[in-house]
Design an enzyme around this catalytic site. Structure first.
Site, PDB file in Angstrom:
ATOM      1  N   SER A 110       4.953  83.415 -47.422  1.00  0.00           N
ATOM      2  CA  SER A 110       3.623  83.595 -47.626  1.00  0.00           C
ATOM      3  C   SER A 110       3.239  83.964 -49.007  1.00  0.00           C
ATOM      4  O   SER A 110       3.896  84.476 -49.599  1.00  0.00           O
ATOM      5  CB  SER A 110       3.324  84.817 -46.651  1.00  0.00           C
ATOM      6  OG  SER A 110       1.913  85.385 -46.826  1.00  0.00           O
ATOM      7  N   CYS A 112       1.122  85.900 -49.792  1.00  0.00           N
ATOM      8  CA  CYS A 112       0.738  87.522 -50.090  1.00  0.00           C
ATOM      9  C   CYS A 112       1.931  88.094 -51.004  1.00  0.00           C
ATOM     10  O   CYS A 112       2.045  89.281 -51.250  1.00  0.00           O
ATOM     11  CB  CYS A 112       0.628  88.224 -48.790  1.00  0.00           C
ATOM     12  SG  CYS A 112       2.123  88.257 -47.895  1.00  0.00           S
ATOM     13  N   LYS A 143       9.038  89.279 -46.828  1.00  0.00           N
ATOM     14  CA  LYS A 143       9.099  87.906 -47.241  1.00  0.00           C
ATOM     15  C   LYS A 143       9.436  87.910 -48.640  1.00  0.00           C
ATOM     16  O   LYS A 143      10.499  86.767 -48.850  1.00  0.00           O
ATOM     17  CB  LYS A 143       7.506  87.467 -47.311  1.00  0.00           C
ATOM     18  CG  LYS A 143       6.938  87.124 -45.946  1.00  0.00           C
ATOM     19  CD  LYS A 143       7.923  86.052 -45.072  1.00  0.00           C
ATOM     20  CE  LYS A 143       7.226  85.845 -43.828  1.00  0.00           C
ATOM     21  NZ  LYS A 143       8.247  84.973 -42.812  1.00  0.00           N
ATOM     22  N   HIS A 182      -5.936  85.923 -38.000  1.00  0.00           N
ATOM     23  CA  HIS A 182      -6.190  85.813 -39.514  1.00  0.00           C
ATOM     24  C   HIS A 182      -7.666  85.472 -39.279  1.00  0.00           C
ATOM     25  O   HIS A 182      -8.343  85.213 -38.439  1.00  0.00           O
ATOM     26  CB  HIS A 182      -5.334  84.626 -40.189  1.00  0.00           C
ATOM     27  CG  HIS A 182      -3.850  85.293 -40.393  1.00  0.00           C
ATOM     28  ND1 HIS A 182      -2.737  84.920 -39.555  1.00  0.00           N
ATOM     29  CD2 HIS A 182      -3.666  85.932 -41.324  1.00  0.00           C
ATOM     30  CE1 HIS A 182      -1.819  85.358 -40.181  1.00  0.00           C
ATOM     31  NE2 HIS A 182      -2.186  86.423 -41.274  1.00  0.00           N
TER      32      HIS A 182
END
Length: 324
Positions: A110, A112, A143, A182
């Site tokens: 991701s 992020c 992640k 989201h």
């Protein structure tokens, strides 16, 4: 296009938005031996069950699209669940793939993972150069761990485990939960319901100023398969042993206000958009530098307006499923 389209390919998370898109794309390309397993068939949080699965099937490739995902509200409310479940899922699958002698694996991360104040657009080299966005730090750390797991198995055992970092994704099979979704599915549902109720306005979290990049999930699936099919030497030359992930996005962003206005047009809502500035905005801007992927021969093909029309049409046709 590889010749051996009958080799066993396991797509973990095939009922999620990204996993389902990868399965659709593989089928369209002629892959005939796609392995999937629902949660009732394989609990990815159960290490023994995952090891047994890989021992049972002679898997050639793995697309690791399984994850616990959600928006700002979900990440803020369930941080322990997000870090724990994602760490367990990726650890179980990557380790089991190695134990099962699977040479090729693609891990989906991701955007992020990058620092909150990372220079824009964010290059792959920005990883671990600053503090993360607090609202989704636990998820981001999980992640990052997945990326490093892949790199570590490559370094120690000579595996070919690759990682792609998508920007904000949307499309068919998205999560349209009113609180835990989201921004794109949340706005599609909220604006559609406001239209149905003939409301005079719809309230949107935050100021509308943050900039975000959006990629249709069908483009993401195509990018994943493109990266997986790259020759190992070509992939290695484009990356680095300790910086082996690749950004996937459009290279173009827009404000949340612009996104909402586009959706208002697509959905046909006639009321006003009201922004609730008491709610958090999250990261001010998230735009990926996609030059590495473009240098490897791939570029997004679905524009935002076209993609949002597709996502809204899927929502209308699958409303009972989408609302759950």
């Amino acid at each position: 296009m590889p010749e051996n389209l009958d080799r066993p390919v396991f797509v973990a998370g095939h009922r999620g938005m990204v996993g389902a898109a990868i399965v659709r794309r593989l089928q369209a390309l002629g892959y005939s031996n796609i392995l999937t397993a629902s949660r009732s068939e394989l609990d990815l949080l159960d290490q023994r069950a995952v090891l047994d699965f890989f021992e049972t099937y002679e898997i050639a490739e793995v697309y690791l699209a399984a994850a616990k995902v959600g928006g700002i509200h979900a990440n803020n409310t369930f941080p322990a669940d997000f870090i724990h479940e994602n760490l367990v899922i990726e650890t179980n699958l990557i380790h089991a793939a190695h134990q099962g002698n699977v040479q090729k694996l693609l891990f989906l991360g991701s955007s992020c993972i990058y620092p909150k104040q990372a220079e824009q657009p964010m290059r792959e080299s920005a990883l671990l150069t600053g503090p993360l966005e607090p609202t989704n730090e636990p998820y981001a750390l999980a992640k990052i761990a997945g990326i490093k797991l892949c790199e570590s198995f490559n370094r120690q055992y000579g595996r070919d485990y690759r990682s792609v970092m998508p920007t904000n994704l949307y499309g068919p099979f998205d999560n349209f939960h009113p609180e835990n979704s989201h921004v794109v599915p949340a706005l599609i549902r909220r604006i559609h319901e406001a239209k149905q109720l003939e409301s005079e306005q719809v309230t949107i979290w935050g100021s509308g100023k943050p900039m975000r990049e959006f990629l249709h999930v069908d483009d993401m699936a195509d990018a994943c398969i493109h990266v997986m099919q790259l020759d190992q030497e070509v992939y290695a030359e484009a990356t680095e042993p300790m910086l082996s992930h690749i950004n996937v996005g459009t290279g173009v962003d827009c404000s949340i206000r612009e996104l909402a206005e586009t959706l208002k047009e697509v959905i046909g809502f006639q009321g006003a958009l009201v922004f609730d500035t008491s709610k958090p905005d999250g990261t001010p801007r998230k735009l990926l530098d996609v030059s590495r992927l473009e240098g490897l021969g791939w570029r997004a093909g679905i524009g935002l307006h076209e993609g949002l029309q597709n996502a809204y049409q899927w929502y209308l046709e699958n409303m009972d499923h989408a609302r759950q």
